[in-house]
Structure formats: structure tokens, C-alpha cells
Motif scaffolding. Structure first.
Motif, short mmCIF file in Angstrom:
data_model
loop_
_atom_site.label_atom_id
_atom_site.label_comp_id
_atom_site.label_asym_id
_atom_site.label_seq_id
_atom_site.Cartn_x
_atom_site.Cartn_y
_atom_site.Cartn_z
N GLY A 320 0.93 -1.56 -0.01
CA GLY A 320 -0.08 -0.01 -0.24
C GLY A 320 0.29 1.39 0.15
O GLY A 320 0.60 1.90 -0.45
N HIS A 321 2.44 0.82 0.05
CA HIS A 321 2.64 2.62 0.47
C HIS A 321 3.13 2.45 -0.79
O HIS A 321 3.60 3.73 -1.44
CB HIS A 321 3.75 2.21 1.52
N CYS A 322 3.75 1.92 -1.74
CA CYS A 322 4.61 2.09 -2.96
C CYS A 322 4.05 1.13 -3.84
O CYS A 322 4.46 1.95 -5.05
CB CYS A 322 6.47 1.68 -2.81
N THR A 323 3.37 0.37 -3.72
CA THR A 323 2.01 0.31 -4.95
C THR A 323 2.78 -0.37 -5.94
O THR A 323 1.81 -1.45 -6.90
CB THR A 323 1.43 1.18 -5.68
N ALA A 324 3.78 -1.57 -4.86
CA ALA A 324 4.31 -2.68 -5.80
C ALA A 324 4.06 -3.65 -5.59
O ALA A 324 3.44 -4.03 -4.76
CB ALA A 324 6.15 -2.58 -5.66
N THR A 325 3.69 -4.97 -6.93
CA THR A 325 3.26 -6.28 -6.07
C THR A 325 4.16 -6.78 -5.09
O THR A 325 5.35 -6.74 -4.98
CB THR A 325 3.16 -7.24 -7.40
N MET A 326 3.98 -7.53 -3.84
CA MET A 326 4.11 -8.17 -3.30
C MET A 326 4.12 -9.82 -3.69
O MET A 326 3.68 -10.53 -4.38
CB MET A 326 3.13 -8.78 -1.84
N THR A 327 5.62 -10.12 -3.26
CA THR A 327 5.52 -11.78 -4.29
C THR A 327 5.64 -12.67 -2.76
O THR A 327 6.60 -12.62 -1.65
CB THR A 327 7.11 -11.63 -5.11
#
Length: 512
Positions: A320-327
């Protein structure tokens, strides 16, 4: 590049170009073209150093092998390109001019074996230009005739061409003995129509349903090949061919056609298409067609690695902070124990934010069940006003055409000083507003129908009931049908929360 010089005894190197059009009246045999070019070359002291063939290629575009010949002229491999007639070179005004300019700038020339013109003279250039203009005119005329024929077929609920369709039997037409993959009318079999093939039709429906349930296109292609089922051209299936077949919507009772509002000049290869109702019977329901389209759009948005996965939230969960997909990563020897911020894992561009996989999946499942209870407790929504009947698409097309004609007439009157400018401006704005309204209503008819929250309740209940026993791929597919995105926020080891977005527009925030 300066013109290449040759001695009188040295043959001029040339490239022989052959094009066979897709239009029946232009399917001049390659052998006839080759023999004419060879005869001309012998008479004119030319040596054909290379042959280039474009078979079954339209002259309305230069996305053809002819570009290899132009590049060879620019590279100095030859001096001329020789065609049977100038119409073989191309039938598009802009393309002819631009690419002929490239040949001339390189010191080369375009020659016709049967229309001998000396393009070095002013009269010769004029003659060649007139021949090319006639070729473009004939192409425009043929295009208009094809457009009228296609419109007539669409009005009767038929696809633009009379080719076989997978899952159906084509009645009223038989294979053309002279042209492979084409058909001709057979009046003895009645009107042209498509009937569900009792053997292959159910297999087409099953392919749709398996894809909706989570099967990959590659797996479905393998399934069809194992069954020994061939395509309409007796070919084995690949994932691309299968998806094009399913995307056409023919099995849903629809016809895929080029959007008439698109202004491109190559409708046959344009991706801007719409679906209109056909006269044939569908093998799947409207609900199944919409479910298929939803999954197709979702798969296109999903990274390839997340399309086949063991984890329900792969591709759906983000930092939610950087919008990167979590893996998914291994922690303390346990594979898939936690979701980690992908930006931190790859380049340390974010903080080391992570969440226990089982914890967040349990929160998501609980929220889905909460939404199911809330939706069922709400009063029934007011009935939605029925949309225009599918047959009204043609009415909107006619209305748009009428308004376009009115705008053309109004512009001509302004040019002839028959109406004052203020009257022209006011009337033009009114006509444009009417056209925009008609176009918007027409677009709504072709847009996938929106789903209300209540339509998702059966899937919500099924997912909650079957979650422990569902296969991983199906669990991921069902979750993606219901969840648009999951965002993880963590400020420290003690403060964290999750935001969950549903596909029908609701968002829930949960601390954990």
C-alpha cells in the motif's frame, strides 16, 4: 545514394516483384506475372537478381515483402523493381508516393513489364501517376463493394465471410473447388445459415466453461489435441488460435466485426472490434459469455508468473505504500510463508514490509463472507430499466450516418455562402450533440453488462464453503473473480492494516 552507372553491355540488376491479391478478380497467377517480367527483362537488358513474392496480399497496405525490395534498392543490391503491372506494386495513394520516393531517392526506378512507360520524361511520369491513380480508384471501388456486401450479411445475422466456424455446421454453402479455404453458395441446401454441430458444438461450450473455471489456454489447446479435435482448417490447436476462436464470440451467438466508427484504413487487421447479435444459436449463455470476458480481461492484466500459481492472492496483493506487487518468498525454511514487498525484494526501493500469507488470506476470506451477509441483508435493488434491444444497433448506425450526411450538407452550404456563420455554428453544435448521443447509446449496447453485488453472492458462498478442498488454480481464479486488489500497510512490527477492494466497488479496511 547516386544512380548506379552501367556499361551498355552490362545488364541492369533488377528485382522481380510478384503480388497475388486477396480479391478474386485480381488473383493473377504468379507464373503469368513471372513469365511477363522475364520476357520484359530479356528485351530491356535487365537481369533479375532476386524474386520477391507476396501471395494473397492486399495492395492497400505496404506491410508486405515489397519493403525488402525497396531496402535492397537503397542498399545498392539492385537498380530497379519490376512488376507485372503498376497495380501489383500497390493500390494506396500515400503508400505508393512515399515508397516510390524512397526508390527514386536511392537512384532506383519502378518498372512495369506490361505498361511500358519512360518515367524519365514528364509525360512518362504523368502516365505512371495516372495508372497508379486508376489502381487506387479500383481498390476504393472494390472496397466499397465489399463493405456493402459485408453490411448486407451483417444485417442478416451472418459473419462477413462464409467460412466454417468451429462448433457449427455451415449450411447453404460448399467448399470452392478452385480456391482453398473459400466457399460458394449452394442454393439446393436452402438459405445460408450456421447450425450447432451435435458433436463439436458441446466441445466448444466445454472449452468456454473450462476457461471460465480457471483452465489455461495452453491446457485447453492440449485437451482438444488429445481428443483429436481439429480446427476449421484441419489444423492442430495452439493457445493463440483457441483464444481467437473463443474471443470471436460466435459460440455466444455473436458476430465479431470491425467497429464502423473506427476511421482506420485497414479494417481486416484492426483490433478495434465490436460484437453484434448473429442469427445462429449460441452454445453458451449470456452469463457464461460475460464471465469468459471478465476472465480474459483479468488474465491480460495479470503478470504471466501469477497466472498459474499455488497462492490465492498472487497478482492481487500490493504494497500500500509503494504500490509494488507483493511476492511470495521463503522465510526460515518455509516456502510461501509470507508476502513481501516486491520493490524491496528486487531493488530495496521500499521498506521490508511483509505479512503472513495464511493470516492475510484468512482476513480476505472472512471479509468476503461478511460482504455476502451484508449483500443478502440489503433490500432488493430496484429493477433496472431494460436496455435497447440488440436490433437497435442498426437503427443507431443509420441515425449516425444520417447526422454525418447532414453535417456534410451544412458544411457545403457554408462554403457556398448559403448560410451565415452563426447559424452554421449553432446548427453544427446541435447535430454534433445528437450524433454524440446516438454514438454513446450504440456503444452501451456493445459494452459488457455490469454485474450487481447480488450476482456475486453464489460465488462468495461457494468459495467460503469449498475453500479448504479447492484446487489451488481454481481457488486463485474464484478469488480473482471477487477481489480487485488487496493493499498491505505496515508502519512497524505492531501497526499494520489491509484494504480490500471488491470487483463490485466496495472497499474494507481491517487492522491486524
Amino acid at each position: 545514394m547516386p544512380p548506379r552507372t552501367t556499361t551498355p553491355a552490362e545488364p541492369i540488376p533488377a528485382i522481380g516483384y510478384i503480388r497475388v491479391s486477396m480479391l478474386q478478380e485480381e488473383q493473377i497467377s504468379p507464373d503469368i506475372q513471372r513469365n511477363a517480367i522475364d520476357d520484359w527483362a530479356r528485351r530491356q537488358n535487365r537481369k533479375i537478381v532476386r524474386w520477391i513474392e507476396d501471395l494473397d496480399a492486399s495492395g492497400r497496405t505496404f506491410h508486405r515483402k515489397i519493403m525488402e525490395g525497396i531496402e535492397a534498392i537503397e542498399a545498392g543490391a539492385a537498380v530497379e523493381i519490376v512488376v507485372w503491372k503498376y497495380s501489383r506494386y500497390g493500390r494506396t495513394r500515400t503508400g505508393n508516393a512515399v515508397n516510390l520516393g524512397r526508390i527514386n531517392r536511392a537512384g532506383g526506378e519502378l518498372q512495369s513489364a506490361t505498361e511500358e512507360v519512360d518515367a524519365r520524361t514528364a509525360v512518362g511520369k504523368l502516365t505512371r501517376g495516372m495508372l497508379m491513380e486508376i489502381a487506387a480508384f479500383e481498390s476504393d471501388r472494390a472496397g466499397e463493394q465489399w463493405a456493402e456486401a459485408h453490411e448486407n450479411r451483417r444485417a442478416r445475422g451472418l459473419p462477413a465471410n462464409g467460412r466454417p466456424r468451429f462448433g457449427y455446421v455451415l449450411r447453404g454453402r460448399v467448399p470452392d473447388p478452385l480456391q482453398p479455404n473459400r466457399t460458394i453458395r449452394q442454393p439446393d441446401d436452402g438459405d445460408e445459415r450456421y447450425e450447432i454441430n451435435p458433436t463439436v458444438g458441446p466441445i466448444l461450450a466445454e472449452a468456454y466453461r473450462r476457461y471460465i473455471s480457471g483452465a489455461s489456454s495452453r491446457a485447453l489447446a492440449g485437451w482438444l489435441n488429445e481428443l483429436g479435435i481439429r480446427g476449421t482448417r484441419d489444423q492442430q490447436w495452439s493457445s493463440g488460435v483457441l483464444l481467437r476462436t473463443l474471443d470471436s464470440g460466435f459460440g455466444a451467438g455473436l458476430i465479431q466485426t470491425h467497429d464502423p466508427n473506427c476511421t482506420c484504413q485497414t479494417p481486416s487487421g484492426c483490433p478495434t472490434t465490436i460484437h453484434i447479435p448473429g442469427a445462429h444459436t449460441a452454445v453458451i449463455t449470456e452469463e457464461e459469455w460475460q464471465a469468459y470476458r471478465r476472465r480474459r480481461r483479468r488474465v491480460k492484466r495479470t503478470a504471466p508468473r501469477a497466472r498459474v500459481t499455488l497462492y490465492p492472492l498472487s497478482g492481487l496483493i500490493r504494497c500500500g505504500h509503494c504500490t509494488a506487487t507483493m511476492t511470495i518468498a521463503t522465510q526460515r525454511g518455509v516456502v510461501g510463508a509470507r508476502y513481501f514487498c516486491g520493490a524491496y525484494m528486487r531493488k530495496k526501493l521500499c521498506r521490508s514490509r511483509s505479512v503472513l500469507r495464511l493470516r492475510v488470506e484468512a482476513l480476505v476470506l472472512t471479509q468476503l463472507m461478511t460482504w455476502a451477509d451484508d449483500i443478502e441483508s440489503r433490500p432488493e435493488a430496484a429493477p433496472v430499466r431494460p436496455a435497447e434491444a440488440p436490433g437497435d444497433i442498426q437503427a443507431f448506425d443509420a441515425e449516425i450516418e444520417r447526422l454525418d450526411a447532414a453535417l456534410d450538407r451544412l458544411t457545403r452550404k457554408l462554403a457556398m455562402d448559403l448560410v451565415p456563420e452563426d447559424t452554421y455554428g449553432r446548427t453544427r453544435d446541435e447535430l454534433l450533440a445528437e450524433r454524440a448521443t446516438a454514438a454513446a447509446r450504440r456503444e452501451r449496447l456493445t459494452r459488457p453488462q455490469a454485474s450487481t453485488p447480488r450476482t456475486f453472492v453464489p460465488m462468495l458462498r461457494a468459495l467460503g464453503r469449498e475453500w479448504p478442498t479447492l484446487e489451488a488454480a481454481l481457488r486463485r481464479e474464484m478469488t480473482a473473480e471477487l477481489i480487485a486488489e488487496v493493499r498491505i500497510f505496515r508502519t512497524d512490527t505492531k501497526v499494520a492494516w489491509v484494504e480490500i477492494d471488491s470487483v463490485w466497488g466496495e472497499t474494507s479496511k481491517i487492522a491486524f
